[in-house]
Design an enzyme around this catalytic site. Structure first.
Site, PDB file in Angstrom:
ATOM      1  CG  HIS A  71      -0.190   0.367   2.481  1.00 31.07           C
ATOM      2  ND1 HIS A  71       0.480  -0.571   3.206  1.00 31.07           N
ATOM      3  CD2 HIS A  71       0.013   1.552   3.113  1.00 31.07           C
ATOM      4  CE1 HIS A  71       1.049   0.004   4.242  1.00 31.07           C
ATOM      5  NE2 HIS A  71       0.791   1.287   4.207  1.00 31.07           N
TER       6      HIS A  71
HETATM    7  C1  UD1 Z   1      -1.625   5.892   5.452  1.00 33.07           C
HETATM    8  C2  UD1 Z   1      -0.301   6.310   6.072  1.00 33.07           C
HETATM    9  C3  UD1 Z   1       0.663   5.130   6.112  1.00 33.07           C
HETATM   10  C4  UD1 Z   1       0.020   3.904   6.746  1.00 33.07           C
HETATM   11  C5  UD1 Z   1      -1.271   3.613   5.996  1.00 33.07           C
HETATM   12  C6  UD1 Z   1      -1.979   2.388   6.535  1.00 33.07           C
HETATM   13  C7  UD1 Z   1       0.246   8.659   5.693  1.00 33.07           C
HETATM   14  C8  UD1 Z   1       1.121   9.600   4.967  1.00 33.07           C
HETATM   15  N1  UD1 Z   1       0.334   7.387   5.319  1.00 33.07           N
HETATM   16  O1  UD1 Z   1      -1.373   5.601   4.080  1.00 33.07           O
HETATM   17  O2  UD1 Z   1       1.792   5.502   6.882  1.00 33.07           O
HETATM   18  O3  UD1 Z   1       0.916   2.808   6.667  1.00 33.07           O
HETATM   19  O4  UD1 Z   1      -2.126   4.742   6.095  1.00 33.07           O
HETATM   20  O5  UD1 Z   1      -3.080   2.043   5.741  1.00 33.07           O
HETATM   21  O6  UD1 Z   1      -0.474   9.059   6.579  1.00 33.07           O
HETATM   22  N2  UD1 Z   1      -8.416   5.699   0.775  1.00 33.07           N
HETATM   23  C9  UD1 Z   1      -9.678   5.177   0.561  1.00 33.07           C
HETATM   24  N3  UD1 Z   1     -10.359   4.728   1.637  1.00 33.07           N
HETATM   25  C10 UD1 Z   1      -9.873   4.775   2.904  1.00 33.07           C
HETATM   26  C11 UD1 Z   1      -8.583   5.310   3.096  1.00 33.07           C
HETATM   27  C12 UD1 Z   1      -7.860   5.766   2.028  1.00 33.07           C
HETATM   28  O7  UD1 Z   1     -10.151   5.097  -0.561  1.00 33.07           O
HETATM   29  O8  UD1 Z   1     -10.561   4.366   3.849  1.00 33.07           O
HETATM   30  C13 UD1 Z   1      -7.643   6.216  -0.372  1.00 33.07           C
HETATM   31  C14 UD1 Z   1      -7.510   7.732  -0.293  1.00 33.07           C
HETATM   32  O9  UD1 Z   1      -8.547   8.342  -0.944  1.00 33.07           O
HETATM   33  C15 UD1 Z   1      -6.189   7.988  -0.982  1.00 33.07           C
HETATM   34  C16 UD1 Z   1      -5.403   6.718  -0.727  1.00 33.07           C
HETATM   35  O10 UD1 Z   1      -6.332   5.713  -0.323  1.00 33.07           O
HETATM   36  O11 UD1 Z   1      -6.365   8.155  -2.357  1.00 33.07           O
HETATM   37  C17 UD1 Z   1      -4.341   6.927   0.284  1.00 33.07           C
HETATM   38  O12 UD1 Z   1      -4.881   7.253   1.561  1.00 33.07           O
HETATM   39  P1  UD1 Z   1      -4.008   8.083   2.628  1.00 33.07           P
HETATM   40  O13 UD1 Z   1      -4.778   8.267   3.850  1.00 33.07           O
HETATM   41  O14 UD1 Z   1      -3.452   9.279   1.980  1.00 33.07           O
HETATM   42  O15 UD1 Z   1      -2.758   7.180   2.919  1.00 33.07           O
HETATM   43  P2  UD1 Z   1      -2.545   5.612   3.018  1.00 33.07           P
HETATM   44  O16 UD1 Z   1      -1.975   5.118   1.757  1.00 33.07           O
HETATM   45  O17 UD1 Z   1      -3.725   4.883   3.542  1.00 33.07           O
END
Ligand code: UD1
Length: 383
Positions: free
Chosen positions: A223
């Protein structure tokens, strides 16, 4: 009465919060009562990434939910900062707890530090020494403004010592009371969680039957932005896994929403992934049970590397560095980077873990230690 606020927002933080929430609900005798409130930033919002963790017997419902959702780093962190400050001004806690290294950690840390509220960082001192990872910047800044730096390993304490932090025993940490930033090794809180939940997972989880799986199988998670946003990295990982699956091994892949978005937009990637068992993100107990019964775990997650270690499942880390060098030194984990050949070579030289692994992550009573320290401190309100 001591008032504490935990700031969480992303999936691994719910897992880290759970043992602490349990321990805070039953503080040591003869200590002041504790009122513990949970603030959910809303960084993770999908049912499977968030709500399921509050439905399992894990964590009390959040008292505050900011519903921030996704966005650029600046926007996500900025919106959190504004919301967290508002809550902290209203709740006036004695101490704020933040967990790990996400944008929710950073926002919680900055908001608390600027209001002069004492700040405890759970999982302090980890370093990859790679600032291309947003998590590394979050860790460095959070540690810098924390008062209680609760480290999971000796390596983490040493990292902080090199950066000029005072490293202390639990007793000295209580004495300093957060007036002098102190780094203390309390062990890894995720180990508490694994020990508490493993039996329960065995009794409750039907995930292996539901997926029609029979061991042996391999389990994969990917991820991180480094894996998903660098052209070629995800393609290489999926291409190597696709080859392993084609040779007859079942490869189960609970897909994080970030990774799913990239796969869905890219038809060559979808084709490479067709032999893998792609499933939605899993609730904690199901994930633990799938890990426990896997023959091999391949991951870019920090938490999953450690869970593999505690469950004695061989692990290949799909990155070039790790914050958990202890797992590599013990021979339980290997860094394989993003090259197809390298990944396949490591998969083919897989050996089960037979020897006892060193107890480098404490004894599974990290939450108790943290509560003991935080409930022994004299707090004077500054807000
Ligand atoms: C975040 C953390 C990472 C952690 C991970 C665990 C940061 C910078 N990164 O990364 O350290 O290991 O969480 O999962 O804080 N999204 C969804 N649904 C959700 C959550 C996210 O669709 O419930 C999508 C968001 O729209 C975005 C992408 O996933 O496009 C990334 O989400 P984001 O919260 O930015 O970071 P993670 O990759 O989850």
């Amino acid at each position: 009465m001591i008032k504490m606020v935990s700031v969480v927002g992303a999936r691994p933080q719910f897992v880290k919060l759970s043992p602490l929430a349990r321990a805070l609900a039953a503080p040591p005798k003869k200590k002041p009562a504790i009122r513990h409130l949970i603030l959910h930033t809303g960084q993770h919002y999908d049912e499977n990434m968030s709500r399921v963790f509050f439905d399992e017997p894990m964590i009390p419902r959040p008292a505050f939910d900011l519903g921030v959702g996704s966005g650029s780093h600046a926007r996500q962190t900025g919106e959190m900062l504004v919301g967290i400050e508002r809550v902290l001004l209203e709740a006036r806690p004695d101490v704020v707890l933040v967990y790990g290294d996400t944008n929710s950690t950073l926002a919680g840390a900055l908001a608390a530090a600027k209001l002069g509220i004492r700040l405890a960082h759970v999982e302090a001192g980890l370093r990859s020494y790679n600032r291309a990872m947003p998590e590394e910047i979050n860790r460095e800044v959070t540690d810098r403004v924390s008062d209680f730096l609760f480290c999971p390993t000796r390596t983490a304490v040493e990292n902080l010592k090199r950066e000029g932090f005072r490293t202390v025993s639990s007793g000295a940490c209580i004495k300093a009371g957060g007036r002098e930033p102190s780094a203390v090794n309390v062990g890894d809180i995720m180990y508490d969680s694994v020990l508490f939940n493993l039996n329960l997972a065995g009794k409750k989880s039907r995930i292996i039957e539901d997926l029609g799986l029979e061991p042996p199988y391999y389990l994969v998670t990917v991820h991180r932005a480094e894996s998903t946003d660098n052209p070629g990295n995800l393609e290489n990982i999926i291409s190597a896994l696709g080859r392993v699956a084609k040779e007859g091994m079942r490869v189960v892949f609970p897909v994080h929403p970030r990774t799913r978005k990239v796969i869905e937009k890219n038809s060559p990637l979808r084709a490479l992934a067709r032999n893998l068992l792609l499933i939605d993100p899993l609730p904690y107990l199901d994930m633990l049970w799938l890990e426990k019964n896997a023959s091999l775990i391949l991951t870019d997650s920090g938490g999953v590397q450690k869970e593999a270690y505690w469950l004695r499942i061989p692990c290949l880390t799909l990155r070039n560095e790790t914050e958990w060098p202890e797992t590599i030194e013990a021979g339980a984990n290997k860094l394989v980077g993003y090259e197809v050949r390298q990944i396949l070579k490591a998969v083919r030289s897989l050996r089960p873990i037979k020897k006892k692994l060193p107890e480098v992550f404490g004894n599974g009573r990290t939450a108790e230690k943290i509560v003991k320290i935080l409930s022994s401190v004299q707090y004077n309100r500054t807000t």
